[in-house]
Design an enzyme around this catalytic site. Structure first.
Site, PDB file in Angstrom:
ATOM      1  N   GLY A  35       1.041  -1.146   0.020  1.00 36.11           N
ATOM      2  CA  GLY A  35      -0.032   0.123   0.200  1.00 36.11           C
ATOM      3  C   GLY A  35       0.803   1.368  -0.053  1.00 36.11           C
ATOM      4  O   GLY A  35       0.421   2.276   0.358  1.00 36.11           O
ATOM      5  N   ARG A  81       0.228   5.273  -1.947  1.00 37.42           N
ATOM      6  CA  ARG A  81      -0.422   6.639  -1.383  1.00 37.42           C
ATOM      7  C   ARG A  81      -0.546   6.758  -0.068  1.00 37.42           C
ATOM      8  O   ARG A  81      -0.134   5.487   0.731  1.00 37.42           O
ATOM      9  CB  ARG A  81      -1.926   6.717  -2.063  1.00 37.42           C
ATOM     10  CG  ARG A  81      -2.102   6.657  -3.339  1.00 37.42           C
ATOM     11  CD  ARG A  81      -3.414   6.892  -3.880  1.00 37.42           C
ATOM     12  NE  ARG A  81      -4.178   5.463  -3.887  1.00 37.42           N
ATOM     13  CZ  ARG A  81      -5.281   5.067  -3.195  1.00 37.42           C
ATOM     14  NH1 ARG A  81      -5.953   6.007  -2.441  1.00 37.42           N
ATOM     15  NH2 ARG A  81      -5.878   3.900  -3.338  1.00 37.42           N
ATOM     16  N   ASP A  90      -1.768  -7.410  -6.392  1.00 38.72           N
ATOM     17  CA  ASP A  90      -3.074  -7.190  -5.692  1.00 38.72           C
ATOM     18  C   ASP A  90      -2.929  -8.242  -4.427  1.00 38.72           C
ATOM     19  O   ASP A  90      -3.024  -9.429  -4.413  1.00 38.72           O
ATOM     20  CB  ASP A  90      -4.183  -7.965  -6.735  1.00 38.72           C
ATOM     21  CG  ASP A  90      -5.592  -7.733  -5.937  1.00 38.72           C
ATOM     22  OD1 ASP A  90      -5.487  -7.373  -4.738  1.00 38.72           O
ATOM     23  OD2 ASP A  90      -6.379  -8.108  -6.770  1.00 38.72           O
ATOM     24  N   TYR A 140     -14.143  -4.477   8.534  1.00 39.01           N
ATOM     25  CA  TYR A 140     -12.825  -3.908   8.734  1.00 39.01           C
ATOM     26  C   TYR A 140     -12.423  -4.012  10.168  1.00 39.01           C
ATOM     27  O   TYR A 140     -11.226  -4.456  10.289  1.00 39.01           O
ATOM     28  CB  TYR A 140     -13.076  -2.451   8.330  1.00 39.01           C
ATOM     29  CG  TYR A 140     -11.870  -1.357   8.359  1.00 39.01           C
ATOM     30  CD1 TYR A 140     -10.972  -1.582   7.417  1.00 39.01           C
ATOM     31  CD2 TYR A 140     -11.679  -0.664   9.478  1.00 39.01           C
ATOM     32  CE1 TYR A 140      -9.860  -0.704   7.605  1.00 39.01           C
ATOM     33  CE2 TYR A 140     -10.582   0.128   9.414  1.00 39.01           C
ATOM     34  CZ  TYR A 140      -9.725   0.122   8.465  1.00 39.01           C
ATOM     35  OH  TYR A 140      -8.753   1.182   8.457  1.00 39.01           O
ATOM     36  N   LYS A 152      -9.070  -5.774  11.291  1.00 36.23           N
ATOM     37  CA  LYS A 152      -7.880  -5.220  11.993  1.00 36.23           C
ATOM     38  C   LYS A 152      -7.690  -5.996  13.281  1.00 36.23           C
ATOM     39  O   LYS A 152      -6.621  -6.045  13.852  1.00 36.23           O
ATOM     40  CB  LYS A 152      -8.211  -3.829  12.148  1.00 36.23           C
ATOM     41  CG  LYS A 152      -8.231  -2.835  10.900  1.00 36.23           C
ATOM     42  CD  LYS A 152      -7.044  -2.757  10.016  1.00 36.23           C
ATOM     43  CE  LYS A 152      -6.932  -2.096   8.958  1.00 36.23           C
ATOM     44  NZ  LYS A 152      -5.853  -2.105   8.154  1.00 36.23           N
TER      45      LYS A 152
HETATM   46  P1  NAP Z   1      -5.104   4.797   1.354  1.00 30.73           P
HETATM   47  O1  NAP Z   1      -4.897   6.238   1.115  1.00 30.73           O
HETATM   48  O2  NAP Z   1      -6.463   4.457   0.791  1.00 30.73           O
HETATM   49  O3  NAP Z   1      -4.024   3.923   0.372  1.00 30.73           O
HETATM   50  C1  NAP Z   1      -4.129   2.644   0.231  1.00 30.73           C
HETATM   51  C2  NAP Z   1      -3.015   1.939  -0.355  1.00 30.73           C
HETATM   52  O4  NAP Z   1      -3.450   0.530  -0.135  1.00 30.73           O
HETATM   53  C3  NAP Z   1      -2.959   2.385  -1.527  1.00 30.73           C
HETATM   54  O5  NAP Z   1      -1.676   2.492  -2.133  1.00 30.73           O
HETATM   55  C4  NAP Z   1      -3.847   1.035  -2.438  1.00 30.73           C
HETATM   56  O6  NAP Z   1      -3.057   0.657  -3.659  1.00 30.73           O
HETATM   57  C5  NAP Z   1      -3.103   0.016  -1.414  1.00 30.73           C
HETATM   58  N1  NAP Z   1      -4.075  -1.200  -1.700  1.00 30.73           N
HETATM   59  C6  NAP Z   1      -5.581  -1.283  -1.542  1.00 30.73           C
HETATM   60  N2  NAP Z   1      -5.893  -2.661  -1.982  1.00 30.73           N
HETATM   61  C7  NAP Z   1      -4.929  -2.962  -2.328  1.00 30.73           C
HETATM   62  C8  NAP Z   1      -4.750  -4.314  -2.931  1.00 30.73           C
HETATM   63  N3  NAP Z   1      -5.715  -5.323  -3.141  1.00 30.73           N
HETATM   64  N4  NAP Z   1      -3.475  -4.775  -3.329  1.00 30.73           N
HETATM   65  C9  NAP Z   1      -2.512  -4.050  -3.178  1.00 30.73           C
HETATM   66  N5  NAP Z   1      -2.576  -2.716  -2.578  1.00 30.73           N
HETATM   67  C10 NAP Z   1      -3.682  -2.457  -2.260  1.00 30.73           C
HETATM   68  O7  NAP Z   1      -5.342   4.254   2.687  1.00 30.73           O
HETATM   69  P2  NAP Z   1      -4.528   4.960   4.154  1.00 30.73           P
HETATM   70  O8  NAP Z   1      -5.319   5.803   4.750  1.00 30.73           O
HETATM   71  O9  NAP Z   1      -2.931   5.360   3.691  1.00 30.73           O
HETATM   72  O10 NAP Z   1      -4.523   3.556   4.932  1.00 30.73           O
HETATM   73  C11 NAP Z   1      -3.210   2.679   4.942  1.00 30.73           C
HETATM   74  C12 NAP Z   1      -3.570   1.572   5.993  1.00 30.73           C
HETATM   75  O11 NAP Z   1      -3.754   2.313   7.375  1.00 30.73           O
HETATM   76  C13 NAP Z   1      -4.534   0.795   5.637  1.00 30.73           C
HETATM   77  O12 NAP Z   1      -4.386  -0.574   6.034  1.00 30.73           O
HETATM   78  C14 NAP Z   1      -5.800   1.384   6.681  1.00 30.73           C
HETATM   79  O13 NAP Z   1      -6.838   0.298   7.037  1.00 30.73           O
HETATM   80  C15 NAP Z   1      -4.864   1.875   7.920  1.00 30.73           C
HETATM   81  N6  NAP Z   1      -5.731   2.920   8.558  1.00 30.73           N
HETATM   82  C16 NAP Z   1      -5.961   4.156   7.998  1.00 30.73           C
HETATM   83  C17 NAP Z   1      -6.483   4.868   8.947  1.00 30.73           C
HETATM   84  C18 NAP Z   1      -6.891   6.171   8.132  1.00 30.73           C
HETATM   85  O14 NAP Z   1      -7.393   7.287   9.011  1.00 30.73           O
HETATM   86  N7  NAP Z   1      -6.393   6.886   6.970  1.00 30.73           N
HETATM   87  C19 NAP Z   1      -6.896   4.816  10.058  1.00 30.73           C
HETATM   88  C20 NAP Z   1      -6.662   3.764  10.622  1.00 30.73           C
HETATM   89  C21 NAP Z   1      -5.891   2.659   9.972  1.00 30.73           C
HETATM   90  P3  NAP Z   1      -3.302   1.753  -4.891  1.00 30.73           P
HETATM   91  O15 NAP Z   1      -2.551   2.989  -4.751  1.00 30.73           O
HETATM   92  O16 NAP Z   1      -2.574   0.971  -6.210  1.00 30.73           O
HETATM   93  O17 NAP Z   1      -4.623   2.056  -5.203  1.00 30.73           O
END
Ligand code: NAP
Length: 249
Positions: A15, A18, A65, A157, A161
């Protein structure tokens, strides 16, 4: 491969195209590691790796993926063949498919569990063995505060987690004798694409529950991940670090 490339640690960050994953990839590259930026789309991990290289770091891109165990196995084989070693794994790729349980489709359940949780099982199974053989490794799983507290509308989710927390603690015990640490980070609300999708009312409600009165920045999580992946964190394993502005105490 030569002695120089052998000495540089290889870190796989999923991931990394981004948001939080990209921040973690940049932090590990800054700490001198060769970072393999994994994301679903080639364009996104390609851009992340290129930007790290432009700033003088070492990075490669790999589109995988992570909801597919087969793709993870093939990617891991390729990585080990190419680099000979991987010392650090950050399981960060994640998605949400929110809905109340009675409206949640089976596909929403499966895709969230496969992407967030089963991916960790497959990556760790594929890359954990070379770490245990080398008797040095760092595994960091990016979970969420809702894995600790639960959240209405996020049964899939939250379950995924929470599963990551159990996986972290079990594998910390399995790998400890080989100096491979396994920890989790549970972020609160962090400013990324994932949270920008939330409507204003939900964001305001969330803000009211955060004692530090702001959403987190990607760097708030990236710095914690970089620390856990460093030599400085060698006596820490099986832990879950909430980085959430004080939401969960
Ligand atoms: P994000 O901005 O939506 O980015 C998600 C990343 O995961 C992207 O690079 C995406 O790839 C990749 N991804 C999604 N599905 C995938 C798949 N099937 N195979 C490979 N890559 C995949 O998410 P984020 O907010 O940075 O979150 C990152 C992590 O932190 C996640 O696990 C999320 O659950 C956790 N988290 C986030 C928050 C928050 O507030 N943002 C809070 C708690 C936990 P592409 O770039 O190719 O689309």
């Amino acid at each position: 491969m030569n002695e120089e490339t052998d000495r540089i640690k290889v870190a796989v960050v999923t991931g990394a195209g981004r948001g939080i994953g990209r921040g973690i990839a940049e932090a590990l590259a800054r700490d001198g590691m060769r970072v393999i930026c994994v994301s679903k789309s080639e364009a996104s991990c390609g851009a992340a790796a290129e930007s790290i290289r432009e700033s003088g770091g070492l990075a490669d891109a790999l589109a995988v993926d992570v909801s597919s165990g087969e793709q993870i196995r093939q990617a891991s084989e390729k990585l080990l063949e190419e680099h000979g070693h991987v010392e650090v794994l950050v399981n960060n790729a994640g998605i949400t498919r929110d809905n109340l349980l009675f409206r949640m489709e089976e596909d929403d359940w499966n895709s969230v569990v496969n992407t967030n949780l089963s991916s960790c099982f497959h990556w760790i199974k594929a890359l954990g063995r070379p770490m245990t053989r080398k008797r040095w490794g760092r595994i960091v799983n990016v979970a969420s505060v809702v894995g600790l507290t639960g959240n209405a509308g996020q049964a899939n989710y939250s379950a995924a987690k929470a599963g990551m927390v159990g996986l972290t603690k079990s594998l910390a015990r399995e790998f400890a004798a080989r100096s491979v640490t396994v920890n989790a980070i549970a972020p609160g609300f962090i400013d990324t694409d994932m949270t920008s999708e939330l409507d204003e009312r939900v964001k305001e409600g969330a803000l009211a529950t955060i004692p530090l009165k702001r959403f987190g920045k990607v760097s708030d999580i990236a710095e914690m991940a970089a620390f856990l992946c460093s030599d400085k964190a060698s006596y820490i394993t099986g832990q879950v670090f909430t980085v959430d502005g004080g939401m969960v105490m």
